[in-house]
Motif scaffolding. Sequence first.
Motif, PDB file in Angstrom:
ATOM      1  N   TYR A   1      -0.229  12.458   3.883  1.00  0.00           N
ATOM      2  CA  TYR A   1      -0.843  11.198   4.286  1.00  0.00           C
ATOM      3  C   TYR A   1       0.078  10.023   3.963  1.00  0.00           C
ATOM      4  CZ  TYR A   1      -4.356   7.475   4.552  1.00  0.00           C
ATOM      5  OH  TYR A   1      -5.046   6.328   4.880  1.00  0.00           O
ATOM      6  N   THR A   2       0.703  10.068   2.802  1.00  0.00           N
ATOM      7  CA  THR A   2       1.574   8.980   2.371  1.00  0.00           C
ATOM      8  C   THR A   2       2.827   8.882   3.228  1.00  0.00           C
ATOM      9  OG1 THR A   2       0.804   9.224   0.081  1.00  0.00           O
ATOM     10  CG2 THR A   2       2.891   8.059   0.415  1.00  0.00           C
TER      11      THR A   2
ATOM     12  N   LEU B   1      -2.064  14.682   0.086  1.00  0.00           N
ATOM     13  CA  LEU B   1      -1.808  13.301  -0.306  1.00  0.00           C
ATOM     14  C   LEU B   1      -0.403  12.874   0.104  1.00  0.00           C
ATOM     15  CD1 LEU B   1      -2.318  10.659  -1.807  1.00  0.00           C
ATOM     16  CD2 LEU B   1      -1.790  11.856  -3.948  1.00  0.00           C
ATOM     17  N   TRP B   2       0.593  13.757  -0.148  1.00  0.00           N
ATOM     18  CA  TRP B   2       1.966  13.433   0.245  1.00  0.00           C
ATOM     19  C   TRP B   2       2.099  13.372   1.763  1.00  0.00           C
ATOM     20  CZ3 TRP B   2       5.216  10.978  -2.468  1.00  0.00           C
ATOM     21  CH2 TRP B   2       5.316  11.145  -3.853  1.00  0.00           C
TER      22      TRP B   2
ATOM     23  N   TYR C   1      -6.786  12.119   6.529  1.00  0.00           N
ATOM     24  CA  TYR C   1      -5.591  12.903   6.871  1.00  0.00           C
ATOM     25  C   TYR C   1      -5.941  14.035   7.827  1.00  0.00           C
ATOM     26  CZ  TYR C   1      -1.270  15.582   6.080  1.00  0.00           C
ATOM     27  OH  TYR C   1      -0.087  16.262   6.232  1.00  0.00           O
TER      28      TYR C   1
ATOM     29  N   MET D   1       0.819  -1.211   0.000  1.00  0.00           N
ATOM     30  CA  MET D   1       0.000   0.000   0.000  1.00  0.00           C
ATOM     31  C   MET D   1       0.855   1.264   0.000  1.00  0.00           C
ATOM     32  SD  MET D   1      -3.130  -0.634  -0.338  1.00  0.00           S
ATOM     33  CE  MET D   1      -3.781   0.974   0.101  1.00  0.00           C
ATOM     34  N   HIS D   2       1.982   1.231   0.738  1.00  0.00           N
ATOM     35  CA  HIS D   2       2.823   2.432   0.787  1.00  0.00           C
ATOM     36  C   HIS D   2       3.379   2.759  -0.593  1.00  0.00           C
ATOM     37  CE1 HIS D   2       5.357   5.508   2.512  1.00  0.00           C
ATOM     38  NE2 HIS D   2       6.426   4.962   1.961  1.00  0.00           N
TER      39      HIS D   2
ATOM     40  N   ILE E   1      -8.867  10.111   1.218  1.00  0.00           N
ATOM     41  CA  ILE E   1      -7.530  10.293   1.782  1.00  0.00           C
ATOM     42  C   ILE E   1      -7.456  11.564   2.613  1.00  0.00           C
ATOM     43  CG2 ILE E   1      -5.120  10.790   1.190  1.00  0.00           C
ATOM     44  CD1 ILE E   1      -5.459   8.888  -1.198  1.00  0.00           C
TER      45      ILE E   1
ATOM     46  N   TYR F   1       0.650   4.284  -2.699  1.00  0.00           N
ATOM     47  CA  TYR F   1       0.413   5.698  -2.389  1.00  0.00           C
ATOM     48  C   TYR F   1       1.534   6.584  -2.939  1.00  0.00           C
ATOM     49  CZ  TYR F   1      -3.636   4.918   0.627  1.00  0.00           C
ATOM     50  OH  TYR F   1      -4.893   4.617   1.099  1.00  0.00           O
TER      51      TYR F   1
ATOM     52  N   LEU G   1       0.808   6.955  -6.514  1.00  0.00           N
ATOM     53  CA  LEU G   1      -0.337   7.853  -6.696  1.00  0.00           C
ATOM     54  C   LEU G   1       0.085   9.309  -6.501  1.00  0.00           C
ATOM     55  CD1 LEU G   1      -3.424   7.825  -7.175  1.00  0.00           C
ATOM     56  CD2 LEU G   1      -3.705   7.842  -4.696  1.00  0.00           C
ATOM     57  N   GLY G   2       0.914   9.551  -5.481  1.00  0.00           N
ATOM     58  CA  GLY G   2       1.406  10.900  -5.242  1.00  0.00           C
ATOM     59  C   GLY G   2       2.233  11.421  -6.403  1.00  0.00           C
TER      60      GLY G   2
ATOM     61  N   ARG H   1       3.160  10.132   6.226  1.00  0.00           N
ATOM     62  CA  ARG H   1       2.808  10.176   7.642  1.00  0.00           C
ATOM     63  C   ARG H   1       3.434  11.384   8.336  1.00  0.00           C
ATOM     64  NH1 ARG H   1      -1.484   8.360   7.775  1.00  0.00           N
ATOM     65  NH2 ARG H   1      -1.387   8.161  10.051  1.00  0.00           N
TER      66      ARG H   1
END
Length: 213
Positions: free
Chosen positions: A51-52, A48-49, A111, A3-4, A107, A7, A10-11, A54
């Motif tokens: 969230y990705t 998004l970044w 976040y 998943m990481h 997302i 993401y 996706l970013g 953290r």
Amino acid sequence: MNMHTAYLSLGAFYSLLIAIGALALLMGGGSAMSIVQLGIGALAVVGLWGYTLRRGFMNPRIWRPLAGILAIAVVLQLILVLTAGLSKTDITWMLISAVFSALLVVILFNYGNRDQALWASEADVEGGKTLEALLKRQSPLSAENVTDKRKASVTVGCEGNHYSVRVRREHGGEVEQFEERFNHPATLAFFIEKYTCITADDIAQQNAASKQS
């Protein structure tokens, strides 16, 4: 692909879209509305970044309203698809845009949740660790802070994987009481200090003193 990694990809994809849009604007393409859309899109990509990776970027209060704006955009796009008599090409692009925007809605909504470690300062994290250790030994815990004009008291408890806090504040003869629940101890420490000026160390000291007495 985990998943990481998904993401991250996706970013990178969204960042590329923003870069292409910015280049198009610099070359003279697009309207004022395009600038607004690009700005909202760029802000969403920052979230998004965050969230990705953290990490907490900007202020947690902005992300859920932004998710709401994107959700409205998704609904409007779907309405246009159903009612505007668009060409097949336009419908395809509208649907693709709606899908990617809907993903960002989820997302950014997650976040924007303040109750997670990525929004906590180092002091909040340390305070949370202190409270977590204290509550493992004793629950509930109580503490108070008294000044010339104000009095604040707090009662903290642990209920399974959740933390509960009850605050009582007195000022000028008026009494205010409220309760909250949290999942992360760092958020708990932040909340207590913000609304009562009582730190985790204060709670530790006062409860240690009460045991000795």
